[in-house]
Design a protein around this motif. Structure first.
Motif, mmCIF file in Angstrom:
data_model
loop_
_atom_site.group_PDB
_atom_site.id
_atom_site.type_symbol
_atom_site.label_atom_id
_atom_site.label_comp_id
_atom_site.label_asym_id
_atom_site.label_seq_id
_atom_site.Cartn_x
_atom_site.Cartn_y
_atom_site.Cartn_z
ATOM 1 N N ARG A 13 0.818 -1.215 0.000
ATOM 2 C CA ARG A 13 0.000 0.000 0.000
ATOM 3 C C ARG A 13 0.851 1.264 0.000
ATOM 4 O O ARG A 13 0.418 2.311 -0.484
ATOM 5 N N ALA A 14 2.055 1.165 0.555
ATOM 6 C CA ALA A 14 2.948 2.327 0.608
ATOM 7 C C ALA A 14 3.881 2.396 -0.598
ATOM 8 O O ALA A 14 4.738 3.278 -0.676
ATOM 9 N N THR A 15 3.726 1.469 -1.529
ATOM 10 C CA THR A 15 4.564 1.421 -2.724
ATOM 11 C C THR A 15 3.791 1.988 -3.908
ATOM 12 O O THR A 15 2.610 1.709 -4.072
ATOM 13 N N VAL A 16 4.452 2.799 -4.719
ATOM 14 C CA VAL A 16 3.783 3.442 -5.851
ATOM 15 C C VAL A 16 4.526 3.142 -7.145
ATOM 16 O O VAL A 16 5.726 2.855 -7.147
ATOM 17 N N GLY A 17 3.792 3.187 -8.242
ATOM 18 C CA GLY A 17 4.418 3.169 -9.553
ATOM 19 C C GLY A 17 4.822 4.581 -9.928
ATOM 20 O O GLY A 17 4.093 5.538 -9.642
ATOM 21 N N ARG A 38 9.824 4.205 -16.292
ATOM 22 C CA ARG A 38 8.915 3.645 -15.295
ATOM 23 C C ARG A 38 9.720 3.018 -14.168
ATOM 24 O O ARG A 38 10.734 2.356 -14.415
ATOM 25 N N GLY A 39 9.271 3.241 -12.973
ATOM 26 C CA GLY A 39 9.969 2.713 -11.815
ATOM 27 C C GLY A 39 9.021 2.563 -10.644
ATOM 28 O O GLY A 39 7.796 2.558 -10.796
ATOM 29 N N THR A 40 9.612 2.455 -9.475
ATOM 30 C CA THR A 40 8.872 2.247 -8.238
ATOM 31 C C THR A 40 9.293 3.308 -7.233
ATOM 32 O O THR A 40 10.410 3.825 -7.299
ATOM 33 N N GLY A 41 8.414 3.631 -6.321
ATOM 34 C CA GLY A 41 8.743 4.540 -5.239
ATOM 35 C C GLY A 41 8.082 4.070 -3.957
ATOM 36 O O GLY A 41 7.177 3.230 -3.970
ATOM 37 N N THR A 42 8.541 4.627 -2.837
ATOM 38 C CA THR A 42 7.996 4.281 -1.526
ATOM 39 C C THR A 42 7.547 5.549 -0.817
ATOM 40 O O THR A 42 8.331 6.498 -0.692
ATOM 41 N N ILE A 43 6.299 5.573 -0.373
ATOM 42 C CA ILE A 43 5.833 6.700 0.431
ATOM 43 C C ILE A 43 6.496 6.592 1.801
ATOM 44 O O ILE A 43 6.365 5.581 2.487
ATOM 45 N N VAL A 44 7.231 7.643 2.186
ATOM 46 C CA VAL A 44 8.023 7.578 3.418
ATOM 47 C C VAL A 44 7.558 8.593 4.465
ATOM 48 O O VAL A 44 8.239 8.801 5.473
ATOM 49 N N VAL A 65 2.525 9.371 -10.352
ATOM 50 C CA VAL A 65 2.631 8.164 -9.535
ATOM 51 C C VAL A 65 1.264 7.500 -9.455
ATOM 52 O O VAL A 65 0.226 8.168 -9.468
ATOM 53 N N THR A 66 1.290 6.178 -9.392
ATOM 54 C CA THR A 66 0.064 5.402 -9.271
ATOM 55 C C THR A 66 0.061 4.688 -7.933
ATOM 56 O O THR A 66 0.972 3.903 -7.639
ATOM 57 N N GLY A 120 3.970 -1.592 -13.103
ATOM 58 C CA GLY A 120 3.247 -0.648 -13.941
ATOM 59 C C GLY A 120 1.849 -0.452 -13.394
ATOM 60 O O GLY A 120 1.165 -1.420 -13.051
ATOM 61 N N GLY A 121 1.424 0.802 -13.277
ATOM 62 C CA GLY A 121 0.102 1.070 -12.727
ATOM 63 C C GLY A 121 0.006 0.619 -11.288
ATOM 64 O O GLY A 121 0.912 0.797 -10.482
ATOM 65 N N GLU A 122 -1.126 -0.022 -10.943
ATOM 66 C CA GLU A 122 -1.333 -0.471 -9.566
ATOM 67 C C GLU A 122 -0.815 -1.882 -9.317
ATOM 68 O O GLU A 122 -0.893 -2.387 -8.191
#
Length: 302
Positions: A13-17, A38-44, A65-66, A120-122
Protein backbone atom coordinates in the motif's frame (compact mmCIF):
# COMPACT_ATOMS: atom_id res chain seq x y z
CA UNK A 1 10.29 -15.96 4.82
CA UNK A 2 7.99 -15.31 7.78
CA UNK A 3 6.51 -12.06 6.52
CA UNK A 4 2.78 -12.18 7.05
CA UNK A 5 0.22 -11.37 4.41
CA UNK A 6 -0.74 -8.28 6.39
CA UNK A 7 2.87 -7.09 6.46
CA UNK A 8 3.16 -7.48 2.69
CA UNK A 9 -0.13 -5.68 2.21
CA UNK A 10 1.07 -2.77 4.36
CA UNK A 11 4.27 -2.47 2.33
CA UNK A 12 2.41 -2.79 -0.98
CA UNK A 13 0.00 0.00 0.00
CA UNK A 14 2.95 2.33 0.61
CA UNK A 15 4.56 1.42 -2.72
CA UNK A 16 3.78 3.44 -5.85
CA UNK A 17 4.42 3.17 -9.55
CA UNK A 18 6.48 6.05 -10.95
CA UNK A 19 6.12 7.21 -14.56
CA UNK A 20 8.25 10.10 -15.79
CA UNK A 21 8.29 11.79 -19.18
CA UNK A 22 11.54 13.30 -20.45
CA UNK A 23 11.99 15.41 -23.61
CA UNK A 24 14.04 13.89 -26.41
CA UNK A 25 16.39 16.88 -26.25
CA UNK A 26 17.56 16.14 -22.71
CA UNK A 27 21.06 14.67 -22.49
CA UNK A 28 19.91 11.73 -20.36
CA UNK A 29 17.63 10.53 -23.16
CA UNK A 30 20.65 9.92 -25.38
CA UNK A 31 22.58 7.72 -22.93
CA UNK A 32 20.17 4.81 -22.67
CA UNK A 33 17.66 6.11 -20.13
CA UNK A 34 15.10 7.00 -22.78
CA UNK A 35 12.20 9.43 -22.58
CA UNK A 36 9.48 7.21 -21.10
CA UNK A 37 10.69 5.90 -17.74
CA UNK A 38 8.91 3.64 -15.30
CA UNK A 39 9.97 2.71 -11.81
CA UNK A 40 8.87 2.25 -8.24
CA UNK A 41 8.74 4.54 -5.24
CA UNK A 42 8.00 4.28 -1.53
CA UNK A 43 5.83 6.70 0.43
CA UNK A 44 8.02 7.58 3.42
CA UNK A 45 5.83 10.10 5.23
CA UNK A 46 2.07 10.44 5.81
CA UNK A 47 2.06 13.77 3.94
CA UNK A 48 3.30 12.27 0.69
CA UNK A 49 7.08 12.29 0.35
CA UNK A 50 8.13 9.47 -1.99
CA UNK A 51 11.60 7.92 -2.09
CA UNK A 52 12.88 6.52 -5.37
CA UNK A 53 16.01 6.45 -7.57
CA UNK A 54 17.27 9.65 -9.13
CA UNK A 55 17.80 8.38 -12.68
CA UNK A 56 14.03 8.18 -13.12
CA UNK A 57 13.85 11.93 -12.56
CA UNK A 58 16.75 13.25 -14.65
CA UNK A 59 15.32 15.84 -17.04
CA UNK A 60 11.73 14.85 -16.26
CA UNK A 61 9.07 17.30 -17.44
CA UNK A 62 6.31 15.44 -15.64
CA UNK A 63 6.05 12.66 -13.08
CA UNK A 64 2.88 10.69 -12.35
CA UNK A 65 2.63 8.16 -9.54
CA UNK A 66 0.06 5.40 -9.27
CA UNK A 67 -1.07 4.34 -5.82
CA UNK A 68 -1.92 0.76 -4.94
CA UNK A 69 -5.59 1.73 -5.26
CA UNK A 70 -5.04 2.67 -8.90
CA UNK A 71 -5.39 6.41 -8.25
CA UNK A 72 -2.96 8.49 -10.29
CA UNK A 73 -1.46 11.69 -8.92
CA UNK A 74 0.94 14.28 -10.27
CA UNK A 75 4.19 14.41 -8.30
CA UNK A 76 6.68 17.23 -7.77
CA UNK A 77 10.40 16.56 -7.89
CA UNK A 78 11.74 17.67 -4.51
CA UNK A 79 15.38 16.74 -4.88
CA UNK A 80 18.05 14.48 -6.31
CA UNK A 81 21.17 13.19 -4.57
CA UNK A 82 23.75 12.46 -7.25
CA UNK A 83 26.19 10.96 -4.75
CA UNK A 84 23.86 8.26 -3.46
CA UNK A 85 21.58 7.88 -6.49
CA UNK A 86 18.38 8.68 -4.58
CA UNK A 87 15.51 10.94 -5.60
CA UNK A 88 12.64 12.44 -3.64
CA UNK A 89 9.13 13.24 -4.88
CA UNK A 90 6.07 14.80 -3.24
CA UNK A 91 2.36 14.22 -3.79
CA UNK A 92 -0.48 16.05 -2.10
CA UNK A 93 -2.18 14.12 0.65
CA UNK A 94 -2.45 13.40 4.34
CA UNK A 95 -2.59 10.24 6.41
CA UNK A 96 -1.18 8.27 3.50
CA UNK A 97 0.19 4.77 4.11
CA UNK A 98 3.95 5.06 4.58
CA UNK A 99 7.02 3.08 5.59
CA UNK A 100 9.81 3.88 8.00
CA UNK A 101 13.31 4.09 6.53
CA UNK A 102 16.08 2.76 8.78
CA UNK A 103 19.83 2.34 8.58
CA UNK A 104 21.15 -0.86 7.06
CA UNK A 105 24.15 -0.87 9.40
CA UNK A 106 22.60 -3.59 11.54
CA UNK A 107 21.77 -5.63 8.46
CA UNK A 108 23.85 -8.83 8.24
CA UNK A 109 24.58 -11.31 5.48
CA UNK A 110 22.08 -14.15 5.75
CA UNK A 111 19.32 -11.92 7.09
CA UNK A 112 15.87 -12.33 5.56
CA UNK A 113 14.56 -9.49 3.42
CA UNK A 114 11.82 -8.89 0.90
CA UNK A 115 11.13 -6.48 -1.92
CA UNK A 116 7.99 -4.95 -3.37
CA UNK A 117 8.09 -3.28 -6.77
CA UNK A 118 5.75 -1.85 -9.35
CA UNK A 119 4.88 -3.75 -12.50
CA UNK A 120 3.25 -0.65 -13.94
CA UNK A 121 0.10 1.07 -12.73
CA UNK A 122 -1.33 -0.47 -9.57
CA UNK A 123 0.22 -3.91 -10.17
CA UNK A 124 2.87 -4.99 -7.67
CA UNK A 125 5.48 -7.74 -7.43
CA UNK A 126 6.68 -9.12 -4.08
CA UNK A 127 9.77 -11.28 -3.67
CA UNK A 128 11.47 -12.86 -0.66
CA UNK A 129 15.20 -13.36 -0.33
CA UNK A 130 18.21 -13.04 1.91
CA UNK A 131 20.97 -10.48 2.19
CA UNK A 132 24.06 -11.82 0.41
CA UNK A 133 26.38 -8.80 0.42
CA UNK A 134 26.92 -5.52 2.24
CA UNK A 135 29.90 -3.66 0.87
CA UNK A 136 31.27 -1.30 -1.77
CA UNK A 137 29.84 -1.08 -5.26
CA UNK A 138 30.98 0.74 -8.38
CA UNK A 139 29.17 0.90 -11.69
CA UNK A 140 30.11 1.17 -15.35
CA UNK A 141 29.03 4.81 -15.18
CA UNK A 142 30.67 7.09 -12.63
CA UNK A 143 28.80 5.89 -9.57
CA UNK A 144 30.22 4.58 -6.31
CA UNK A 145 28.64 3.41 -3.08
CA UNK A 146 30.90 2.84 -0.09
CA UNK A 147 28.23 0.44 1.12
CA UNK A 148 25.48 -1.33 -0.79
CA UNK A 149 22.96 -4.02 0.13
CA UNK A 150 22.47 -6.97 -2.18
CA UNK A 151 19.60 -9.45 -1.77
CA UNK A 152 18.66 -12.59 -3.65
CA UNK A 153 15.73 -12.41 -6.05
CA UNK A 154 13.63 -14.80 -8.08
CA UNK A 155 14.30 -14.94 -11.80
CA UNK A 156 10.59 -14.12 -12.19
CA UNK A 157 11.02 -10.76 -10.45
CA UNK A 158 10.47 -8.29 -13.27
CA UNK A 159 9.50 -5.34 -11.08
CA UNK A 160 10.80 -1.85 -11.75
CA UNK A 161 13.67 -0.45 -9.65
CA UNK A 162 13.26 2.24 -7.02
CA UNK A 163 11.13 0.27 -4.57
CA UNK A 164 11.73 -0.81 -0.98
CA UNK A 165 13.98 -3.58 0.26
CA UNK A 166 12.49 -4.37 3.66
CA UNK A 167 13.44 -6.27 6.79
CA UNK A 168 10.99 -8.67 8.41
CA UNK A 169 9.39 -5.78 10.30
CA UNK A 170 8.47 -4.02 7.06
CA UNK A 171 11.04 -1.25 7.49
CA UNK A 172 12.95 0.02 4.47
CA UNK A 173 16.62 -0.93 4.82
CA UNK A 174 17.53 -0.08 1.22
CA UNK A 175 16.12 1.21 -2.06
CA UNK A 176 16.26 -1.08 -5.07
CA UNK A 177 18.73 0.45 -7.52
CA UNK A 178 19.53 -2.32 -10.00
CA UNK A 179 17.50 -5.46 -10.66
CA UNK A 180 19.72 -8.33 -11.80
CA UNK A 181 17.00 -10.94 -11.22
CA UNK A 182 16.94 -12.08 -14.84
CA UNK A 183 20.70 -12.68 -15.04
CA UNK A 184 22.09 -12.95 -11.53
CA UNK A 185 19.03 -13.46 -9.35
CA UNK A 186 19.94 -10.48 -7.22
CA UNK A 187 18.83 -6.94 -6.49
CA UNK A 188 21.31 -4.25 -5.48
CA UNK A 189 20.09 -1.56 -3.13
CA UNK A 190 21.11 1.87 -1.84
CA UNK A 191 21.20 1.68 1.98
CA UNK A 192 18.57 3.54 3.97
CA UNK A 193 21.14 5.59 5.87
CA UNK A 194 21.87 7.51 2.67
CA UNK A 195 18.30 8.81 2.67
CA UNK A 196 18.35 9.56 6.39
CA UNK A 197 21.49 11.67 5.91
CA UNK A 198 20.12 13.49 2.85
CA UNK A 199 16.42 13.89 3.69
CA UNK A 200 16.39 17.32 5.33
CA UNK A 201 18.70 18.85 2.73
CA UNK A 202 16.74 17.40 -0.19
CA UNK A 203 13.52 18.81 1.22
CA UNK A 204 15.00 22.23 1.95
CA UNK A 205 17.46 22.72 -0.91
CA UNK A 206 16.67 20.03 -3.49
CA UNK A 207 20.20 18.62 -3.24
CA UNK A 208 22.94 17.73 -0.78
CA UNK A 209 24.71 20.76 0.65
CA UNK A 210 26.90 19.38 3.45
CA UNK A 211 28.59 16.63 1.46
CA UNK A 212 30.92 18.06 -1.20
CA UNK A 213 29.95 17.44 -4.83
CA UNK A 214 32.13 14.92 -6.61
CA UNK A 215 34.14 15.67 -9.71
CA UNK A 216 32.51 14.14 -12.78
CA UNK A 217 33.87 13.72 -16.32
CA UNK A 218 31.17 11.70 -18.10
CA UNK A 219 32.73 8.34 -18.94
CA UNK A 220 31.69 4.70 -18.89
CA UNK A 221 34.40 2.19 -18.01
CA UNK A 222 35.05 -1.48 -17.35
CA UNK A 223 37.99 -3.45 -15.99
CA UNK A 224 39.58 -6.13 -18.16
CA UNK A 225 42.73 -8.04 -17.19
CA UNK A 226 43.89 -5.37 -14.74
CA UNK A 227 43.27 -2.60 -17.23
CA UNK A 228 40.52 0.00 -17.28
CA UNK A 229 38.93 0.54 -20.68
CA UNK A 230 36.69 3.43 -21.70
CA UNK A 231 33.41 1.83 -22.77
CA UNK A 232 31.81 5.12 -23.79
CA UNK A 233 31.92 8.88 -23.41
CA UNK A 234 28.80 10.95 -22.82
CA UNK A 235 28.28 13.53 -25.58
CA UNK A 236 29.28 17.03 -24.59
CA UNK A 237 30.76 15.87 -21.28
CA UNK A 238 34.18 17.01 -20.02
CA UNK A 239 35.67 13.69 -21.09
CA UNK A 240 34.25 14.13 -24.58
CA UNK A 241 35.52 17.70 -24.87
CA UNK A 242 38.99 16.66 -23.65
CA UNK A 243 39.27 14.01 -26.35
CA UNK A 244 38.61 10.73 -24.53
CA UNK A 245 37.35 8.04 -26.90
CA UNK A 246 35.64 4.70 -26.63
CA UNK A 247 38.28 1.97 -26.47
CA UNK A 248 40.93 4.11 -24.77
CA UNK A 249 42.91 2.24 -22.13
CA UNK A 250 43.45 4.39 -19.04
CA UNK A 251 47.05 4.06 -17.88
CA UNK A 252 47.30 6.72 -15.18
CA UNK A 253 45.18 9.44 -13.60
CA UNK A 254 47.03 12.20 -11.77
CA UNK A 255 50.12 10.00 -12.00
CA UNK A 256 48.48 7.07 -10.24
CA UNK A 257 48.51 3.70 -11.99
CA UNK A 258 44.98 2.62 -12.92
CA UNK A 259 44.49 -1.15 -12.93
CA UNK A 260 40.91 -1.30 -11.72
CA UNK A 261 37.87 0.93 -12.06
CA UNK A 262 37.51 1.75 -8.38
CA UNK A 263 41.00 3.30 -8.34
CA UNK A 264 40.01 5.59 -11.19
CA UNK A 265 36.84 6.59 -9.36
CA UNK A 266 38.84 7.22 -6.19
CA UNK A 267 41.07 9.63 -8.11
CA UNK A 268 38.02 11.42 -9.49
CA UNK A 269 36.47 11.49 -6.03
CA UNK A 270 39.53 13.22 -4.61
CA UNK A 271 38.82 16.22 -6.83
CA UNK A 272 36.29 19.02 -6.68
CA UNK A 273 34.29 20.21 -9.69
CA UNK A 274 36.40 22.78 -11.49
CA UNK A 275 39.64 20.86 -10.94
CA UNK A 276 41.61 19.54 -13.88
CA UNK A 277 42.49 15.85 -13.92
CA UNK A 278 45.54 14.62 -15.79
CA UNK A 279 44.82 11.35 -17.59
CA UNK A 280 47.17 9.25 -19.70
CA UNK A 281 45.56 6.82 -22.16
CA UNK A 282 46.73 4.28 -24.70
CA UNK A 283 45.01 4.44 -28.10
CA UNK A 284 46.10 2.57 -31.22
CA UNK A 285 49.54 1.94 -29.69
CA UNK A 286 50.04 5.65 -29.01
CA UNK A 287 50.11 7.48 -25.69
CA UNK A 288 47.90 10.53 -25.23
CA UNK A 289 48.08 12.90 -22.27
CA UNK A 290 44.74 14.59 -21.65
CA UNK A 291 43.67 17.30 -19.24
CA UNK A 292 40.03 16.93 -18.22
CA UNK A 293 38.29 19.80 -16.39
CA UNK A 294 35.75 18.14 -14.09
CA UNK A 295 32.23 19.43 -13.48
CA UNK A 296 29.29 18.55 -11.23
CA UNK A 297 27.11 15.78 -12.64
CA UNK A 298 24.01 17.78 -11.72
CA UNK A 299 25.17 20.64 -13.97
CA UNK A 300 25.50 18.30 -16.94
CA UNK A 301 22.09 16.72 -16.33
CA UNK A 302 20.32 19.99 -15.40
Amino acid sequence: MNATVRLLENVARATVGVHSQVPTTHVSAAIGLGTDRRGTGTIVSPDGYILTVHYLLLGAQSVVVTLASGEQLSARIIGKDYNSGLGLLKIEGSQLPWLEVVSSQNCAVGQEAFTVSSLGGEKRCADAGIVTYTGPFDAVWEFVLDRSVCVTASSLNIGFSGGPICDNLGRVIAVSYLNFADIGRAILGIPGENYLAARDELIRYGRRTTSPPKAWVGILTYTMREHVVVAGVMPGSPGDKAGLQQGDLVITADGRDINERRILYDVLGSHQPGDSIQVKVLRNNRIFNLEIPAVRAEDYFA
